[in-house]
Motif scaffolding. Sequence first.
Motif, short mmCIF file in Angstrom:
data_model
loop_
_atom_site.label_atom_id
_atom_site.label_comp_id
_atom_site.label_asym_id
_atom_site.label_seq_id
_atom_site.Cartn_x
_atom_site.Cartn_y
_atom_site.Cartn_z
N VAL A 1 -60.79 3.82 36.88
CA VAL A 1 -61.17 3.14 38.13
C VAL A 1 -61.09 1.67 37.85
N ALA A 2 -60.23 0.96 38.59
CA ALA A 2 -60.05 -0.48 38.35
C ALA A 2 -60.48 -1.24 39.59
N ALA B 1 -58.95 2.67 28.50
CA ALA B 1 -59.14 1.59 29.48
C ALA B 1 -58.52 0.31 28.97
N LYS B 2 -58.65 0.03 27.67
CA LYS B 2 -58.03 -1.15 27.08
C LYS B 2 -56.50 -1.01 27.14
N HIS B 3 -56.01 0.18 26.82
CA HIS B 3 -54.58 0.43 26.77
C HIS B 3 -53.93 0.29 28.15
N LYS B 4 -54.68 0.61 29.19
CA LYS B 4 -54.14 0.61 30.55
C LYS B 4 -54.27 -0.75 31.25
N GLY B 5 -54.78 -1.75 30.54
CA GLY B 5 -54.80 -3.08 31.14
C GLY B 5 -56.16 -3.75 31.21
N LYS B 6 -57.22 -3.12 30.70
CA LYS B 6 -58.56 -3.72 30.64
C LYS B 6 -59.18 -3.85 32.04
N ASN B 7 -60.46 -4.31 32.06
CA ASN B 7 -61.23 -4.55 33.29
C ASN B 7 -61.20 -3.31 34.20
N GLN B 8 -61.53 -2.16 33.62
CA GLN B 8 -61.57 -0.93 34.40
C GLN B 8 -62.45 0.09 33.70
N THR B 9 -62.84 1.11 34.45
CA THR B 9 -63.64 2.22 33.92
C THR B 9 -62.76 3.46 33.83
N VAL B 10 -62.79 4.10 32.69
CA VAL B 10 -62.04 5.34 32.48
C VAL B 10 -63.04 6.46 32.21
N ILE B 11 -62.89 7.57 32.93
CA ILE B 11 -63.77 8.73 32.75
C ILE B 11 -63.10 9.71 31.81
N ALA B 12 -63.79 10.06 30.73
CA ALA B 12 -63.24 11.02 29.76
C ALA B 12 -63.26 12.41 30.37
#
Length: 423
Positions: A422-423, A380-391
């Motif tokens: 999800v951003a 999520a940090k790598h993709k631009g922050k302020n978002q939720t990433v589901i493993a």
Amino acid sequence: MTDRVMLPDSLLTQESRVFAAPPKLAAIYDAYSWAAHSLKARAWLQAAFVFNLILMPFDYLIEPSLLTATLVIRGIIASAILIGLYMLWGRQRPNWVQGATLTVLAATIMLEAGALGALGGVPLFERYLTAGLFTFATAILFFPIEFRWTVTAVATAVALHAGMIIIGPVADPLLALGISCFYSGAILTFATTRKATLRSQWKGFRSKIRELRDQEALAKLFAELQLVANLDPLTGIQNRRSTQEDIDRIWSSTAGDRPPIAFLMIDIDDFKNLNDSLGHAAGDECIKTVANKIRDAVRDGDIVSRYGGEEFLVVLTSTTASGALAVAERIRKSIASLRLENPGSPTASRVTVSIGLALWEGDQTPEMLIGRADAALYLAKHKGKNQTVIAPPPDGVGARSGPAKTHPSGKHPAKKQSPRSVA
């Protein structure tokens, strides 16, 4: 019972008497002493009743003319009084009732002895009165009543003894009175002993109450210290150690039948830049505000903890994939809407968070689940922050590929199917 207003230290540690105690404490002591000593009074009354019946044939053997008198006085009147007092002591009564019973007993014993002694003639009169006085003396040691009532009963017995000596059939009234004074002194010694016993009982009761109160205070202090030890001092939410204990407890108590569980790893975006720009005080305030928002967004049974400096771990119990995602997004959007300044962020002027979400699937340990959530947070940090990433699920579970992992160089390797965001 451990109220410090009702139980001041001066009352529990200094020399005091029952009548100086607050009414509530005196009532507790009355109930305590009754439970401990009422059986003694009833045992004495029972023994006195049996002994009274045994004395009836003794009266007849000494003086056959006493047969009718002993049947009426001992067999009916005195026995009825003893049975009545025995029944009265079957349950707790007011203090004045308990005290009055000893006075009634003193009058009964002395009048019984005096009446039978007078009917038996001069030789029996003084013997019966003396026997009556010592019979009453034994009662003093068994009746757990206030000392003032003991004194009243003693005065009654001594007055009746002296009065009957004066008006009764005695050979030498003055000598009889002298002997009466001697026996009265012995009775007063019994009463003084009873006073010391009562004081010792009250002192023991106060010591027990003080011990219970101190134990309660220590237990309360321990609980408070335990609570402080389990909380993060800055935010007031759980710390990492207590969270680990709760997770271990969940895993051990639900083994084999574990409900769906989700882990959220949450990190404040560009927090170091915020600290550098606004100072540590502003950074601490930011962490506290974010912690409150996270806590408000979850249920009471869920776990919210400060996992690191600006990193938080949330454990959602009994949840679903869609439910966990909804909670994560609620947290993310509520923090973004706070409009907290972050002038050091290269991507946003407001404070935001990135979230990694991992669902428990298969035979996974908590450490594995945390690792998956942490890998999703990194992405999520790598993709631009302020978002939720589901493993994605772990290897061997479902159709998707394994969980996201960090590369030794710090870069995330390319995947055919990366975690969803999800951003």
